[in-house]
Design an enzyme around this catalytic site. Sequence first.
Site, PDB file in Angstrom:
ATOM      1  N   ARG A 147       0.712  -1.401  -0.132  1.00 39.62           N
ATOM      2  CA  ARG A 147      -0.079  -0.094  -0.008  1.00 39.62           C
ATOM      3  C   ARG A 147       0.904   1.365  -0.091  1.00 39.62           C
ATOM      4  O   ARG A 147       0.083   2.466   0.154  1.00 39.62           O
ATOM      5  CB  ARG A 147      -1.043  -0.126   1.024  1.00 39.62           C
ATOM      6  CG  ARG A 147      -1.822  -1.060   1.010  1.00 39.62           C
ATOM      7  CD  ARG A 147      -3.216  -1.255   2.116  1.00 39.62           C
ATOM      8  NE  ARG A 147      -3.928  -2.431   1.516  1.00 39.62           N
ATOM      9  CZ  ARG A 147      -3.398  -3.895   2.036  1.00 39.62           C
ATOM     10  NH1 ARG A 147      -2.651  -3.752   3.179  1.00 39.62           N
ATOM     11  NH2 ARG A 147      -4.210  -4.906   1.867  1.00 39.62           N
ATOM     12  N   THR A 191       1.816  -5.856   4.066  1.00 41.72           N
ATOM     13  CA  THR A 191       1.218  -5.465   2.874  1.00 41.72           C
ATOM     14  C   THR A 191       0.952  -3.848   3.077  1.00 41.72           C
ATOM     15  O   THR A 191       0.705  -2.851   2.249  1.00 41.72           O
ATOM     16  CB  THR A 191      -0.004  -5.916   2.596  1.00 41.72           C
ATOM     17  OG1 THR A 191      -1.081  -5.697   3.649  1.00 41.72           O
ATOM     18  CG2 THR A 191      -0.048  -7.295   2.382  1.00 41.72           C
ATOM     19  N   GLY A 207      -1.794 -11.858   8.149  1.00 43.29           N
ATOM     20  CA  GLY A 207      -1.919 -13.392   8.497  1.00 43.29           C
ATOM     21  C   GLY A 207      -2.734 -13.942   9.262  1.00 43.29           C
ATOM     22  O   GLY A 207      -2.599 -15.055   9.788  1.00 43.29           O
ATOM     23  N   GLY A 208      -3.766 -13.162   9.549  1.00 42.77           N
ATOM     24  CA  GLY A 208      -4.888 -13.500  10.392  1.00 42.77           C
ATOM     25  C   GLY A 208      -5.815 -14.690   9.886  1.00 42.77           C
ATOM     26  O   GLY A 208      -6.380 -15.094  10.525  1.00 42.77           O
ATOM     27  N   GLU A 209      -5.098 -15.241   8.699  1.00 41.37           N
ATOM     28  CA  GLU A 209      -6.041 -16.347   8.169  1.00 41.37           C
ATOM     29  C   GLU A 209      -5.044 -17.634   8.119  1.00 41.37           C
ATOM     30  O   GLU A 209      -5.204 -18.601   7.445  1.00 41.37           O
ATOM     31  CB  GLU A 209      -6.655 -16.135   6.792  1.00 41.37           C
ATOM     32  CG  GLU A 209      -7.983 -15.404   6.617  1.00 41.37           C
ATOM     33  CD  GLU A 209      -7.863 -14.090   7.294  1.00 41.37           C
ATOM     34  OE1 GLU A 209      -6.838 -13.203   6.848  1.00 41.37           O
ATOM     35  OE2 GLU A 209      -8.550 -13.523   8.288  1.00 41.37           O
ATOM     36  N   TRP A 259      -2.500  -4.715   9.155  1.00 41.79           N
ATOM     37  CA  TRP A 259      -2.046  -4.257   7.690  1.00 41.79           C
ATOM     38  C   TRP A 259      -2.695  -3.071   6.959  1.00 41.79           C
ATOM     39  O   TRP A 259      -2.566  -2.809   5.804  1.00 41.79           O
ATOM     40  CB  TRP A 259      -2.432  -5.540   6.898  1.00 41.79           C
ATOM     41  CG  TRP A 259      -4.039  -5.990   7.233  1.00 41.79           C
ATOM     42  CD1 TRP A 259      -4.236  -6.902   8.058  1.00 41.79           C
ATOM     43  CD2 TRP A 259      -5.088  -6.058   6.354  1.00 41.79           C
ATOM     44  NE1 TRP A 259      -5.706  -7.262   7.825  1.00 41.79           N
ATOM     45  CE2 TRP A 259      -5.958  -6.560   6.804  1.00 41.79           C
ATOM     46  CE3 TRP A 259      -5.195  -5.212   4.968  1.00 41.79           C
ATOM     47  CZ2 TRP A 259      -7.329  -6.651   6.190  1.00 41.79           C
ATOM     48  CZ3 TRP A 259      -6.547  -5.186   4.595  1.00 41.79           C
ATOM     49  CH2 TRP A 259      -7.530  -6.008   5.090  1.00 41.79           C
ATOM     50  N   ASN A 277      -8.787  -9.574  12.941  1.00 39.55           N
ATOM     51  CA  ASN A 277      -9.662 -10.305  13.400  1.00 39.55           C
ATOM     52  C   ASN A 277      -9.207 -11.554  13.923  1.00 39.55           C
ATOM     53  O   ASN A 277      -7.777 -11.617  13.878  1.00 39.55           O
ATOM     54  CB  ASN A 277     -10.501 -11.287  12.218  1.00 39.55           C
ATOM     55  CG  ASN A 277      -9.814 -11.643  11.149  1.00 39.55           C
ATOM     56  OD1 ASN A 277      -8.935 -10.996  10.318  1.00 39.55           O
ATOM     57  ND2 ASN A 277      -9.252 -13.134  11.484  1.00 39.55           N
ATOM     58  N   ASP A 320     -15.301 -12.376  11.266  1.00 42.15           N
ATOM     59  CA  ASP A 320     -13.984 -11.807  10.574  1.00 42.15           C
ATOM     60  C   ASP A 320     -14.281 -10.316  10.565  1.00 42.15           C
ATOM     61  O   ASP A 320     -13.720  -9.651   9.159  1.00 42.15           O
ATOM     62  CB  ASP A 320     -13.770 -12.578   9.185  1.00 42.15           C
ATOM     63  CG  ASP A 320     -12.593 -12.055   8.362  1.00 42.15           C
ATOM     64  OD1 ASP A 320     -11.687 -11.691   9.089  1.00 42.15           O
ATOM     65  OD2 ASP A 320     -12.398 -12.392   7.048  1.00 42.15           O
ATOM     66  N   ARG A 347     -15.813  -2.395  10.058  1.00 36.54           N
ATOM     67  CA  ARG A 347     -15.976  -3.463   9.214  1.00 36.54           C
ATOM     68  C   ARG A 347     -17.402  -3.931   9.666  1.00 36.54           C
ATOM     69  O   ARG A 347     -18.169  -4.787   8.979  1.00 36.54           O
ATOM     70  CB  ARG A 347     -14.953  -4.361   9.029  1.00 36.54           C
ATOM     71  CG  ARG A 347     -15.257  -5.490   8.016  1.00 36.54           C
ATOM     72  CD  ARG A 347     -13.788  -6.078   7.510  1.00 36.54           C
ATOM     73  NE  ARG A 347     -13.923  -7.418   7.214  1.00 36.54           N
ATOM     74  CZ  ARG A 347     -12.695  -8.007   6.769  1.00 36.54           C
ATOM     75  NH1 ARG A 347     -11.804  -7.575   6.418  1.00 36.54           N
ATOM     76  NH2 ARG A 347     -13.053  -9.273   6.364  1.00 36.54           N
TER      77      ARG A 347
END
Lengths: 589, 174
Positions: A147, A191, A207-209, A259, A277, A320, A347
């Site tokens: 970004r 990012t 990397g939350g997933e 991020w 999340n 999420d 969100r």
Amino acid sequence: MRRVSLVAILGSCLAATALTPARAGDMTFERALNADREPQNWLLHHGDYAGHRFSQLTEINTDTVKNLKLVFSVALGGFESGGRYKFGNLEGTPIVEDGVIYVTDGWGSVYAIDATSGRKGVIKWKMDPGTDRAWAGDVACCGVNNRGIALWKDRVISVALDGRLFAINKATGELIWERKVANPAIGETITMAPLVVRDLAIVGAAGGEFGIRGYIDATDLNTGQQAWRTFTIPGNGEPGNDTWKDGKERWRHGGGSVWETATYDAETDTIYQGIGNAGPDWDAQYRPGDNKWAASVLALNPNDGKIKWGFQYTPNDPYDFDEISEHPLIEAKVNGENRKLVVHAARNGFFYALDRINGSFVVGRQYVDQLNWTPGLDPKTGRPLNYDPAGDVQVYAQGSHGMRGSAPSRTCPSHFGGKNWEPTAYNPQLGLLYIPSIEGCNSLETVEQKDFVDQGGTIKPRERFSGGGQKTNVRLYGSLKAVDPATGEIKASLRLDYPNYSGALATAGNLVFLGHADGEFTAYDAKTLKPVWSFNVGTGINAPAVSFAINGKQYIAVLAGSRQSPFVTGLAPELKNTSTASMLFVFAQ
Amino acid sequence: MGLRARRAIGASVAICLATLAAPSVRAQTTLSPDDARTIEYGKEVFKTKATCQFCHKWDASGDQGYGGNALSLRKTELTPAQMAEVIKCGRPGTGMPYHDRFAYTDKRCYDMTRADLGNDMPPAGNEFLQPREIDAVVKYLFAKAVGRGPSTYAECVDFWGTDTRECEPMKDAK
């Protein structure tokens, strides 16, 4: 021999002189604090430390915008495939200083574009960090993104998806040093654009997933070494660790990624960082407890990373509802009293205003069209009204999220948001915050999350760790809303054909600029949100615009070219054949 | 019988069993240049053009997350013809996308149209594929994934190459 040496020394002196333009002043903390004194430049990621994304330039305004036209464009790279992705995206905010535009592509190449002529952009240098694309791209949840950069002294500070932070010679593009901050071996990537406060570059790990434990990390730019690291998920003995009640130390891979770039308040020397999340995303039964500081904002001391306070938006989040996005700082009169606020279009579908000194809740109000997970917010605490303080696993509204063994949910707003990462813009003269967002609902299907290896399970680092999946079979749309930050009241609203993933720019010419998935780049009247100008760049836009001036003339610039979400294009047949590109577009009158 | 002979017999039995369990292993050793080319082409479509791996993971073992709950193709019981149909038509009511540009514009897919499916209409794939490409993906998957157990370091290197750290964690795990 002696003569040769002298010639060599003379030559190198001349070269050094040629490579150091006298006009390029060093970027200092003083200049960063007073970015508003240089409206011809766009010096900071969010325009200023307060996160307003507001340009004071007025040459392009509601009367003159009809004359706005494309002046030049610049083709960029970053098309290489890597990991799970076919090509890199452009999501960056350009930084502009003295007519030189600094942008990045998704794989972390930095471009310095000389636009001083005002009629074309010449890439004067490109620094490609040689990112290990398969390595990093396989653990990027949502695309190959970068970004943007930050300026510090005579250097450009940038990052790459594979977790490195770079210091680059601003004049030549030479890489001076790099530091490995995040580690893709355990699912971490970077990012976000760095935030530079004094001599520290502050970033965080995505990397939350993928089962990371998120953190905010500062690099001392004088030494290239780590200054501090603060984990967003508290460890044993730290305040908040008791909000992980699983008894198996699941906080060790509890998510809370970082991020997007923080805002900074010089008056109290505090940064405000949105936190992602909890992991796994959708199996909240895996992690009973409120799961601090996931889905939160943290106020930190930028000098040592100490947490001053935190506010959690969605405790034990089963949706999420990742709250990494910007937290603008706004002064406003609330109930007749002057308040210093930190605000956030979340969100989870609510707009929040908090007291930025102590983190207390001031105002909260729904800004999305549809919201089914809670009837509202507690006016005293800001917590969801159906939050159960005695419950370890929050149910919120029945059927609004997945549960083990239950049917897929109907979730509104969809897990994408609300507002995702795409930044808001604030016009302090009108007192309006512009929220670009995603509208509609989708479906979450929870699958019981298997344990991590360190707890005797089978899930290893770098493996997806989301506790289920999402399904988006009904078309989503978007909106742009102008909100009074003192009350959360929506003053103007516009329905958009597509979910918005680009972010806003506000200008003192009473305009709001916004890009769209179908390639439209549009200016809206800041009071009515009526479109007053538009140009189609021919490929989807997923990046926010900036404004600057060269020789007194105002320009608007935006990056275009990204992998459009298949959950947008797959349900919008008219976008199905859109091709991507990798371009900078620059407009003027 | 000497130890060496017993080992040799044991090894050949193991090879026979492996061959029976995974006919693709045998096929791999006797590939015609055309078949080898098709499988390599199918890999490229799986990996990059259609990015099947985004949801199904590089080793086709299935995954969860933003791609939805994608099934393991290593454990699939589909026949090659059925798999080709799913790639072409997607799976109604799930996130598995269709890749035939004209799917559901007529009755070529499961005898149904877009109007019949309503909200069960599967999404369109990132890219549409021609029959030749679908055939190659199916051949690739049956050669390299279907019926195999957990993926190995060698398979990882075969997929990603040696110019990346991508497979190192699998090597370390050994």
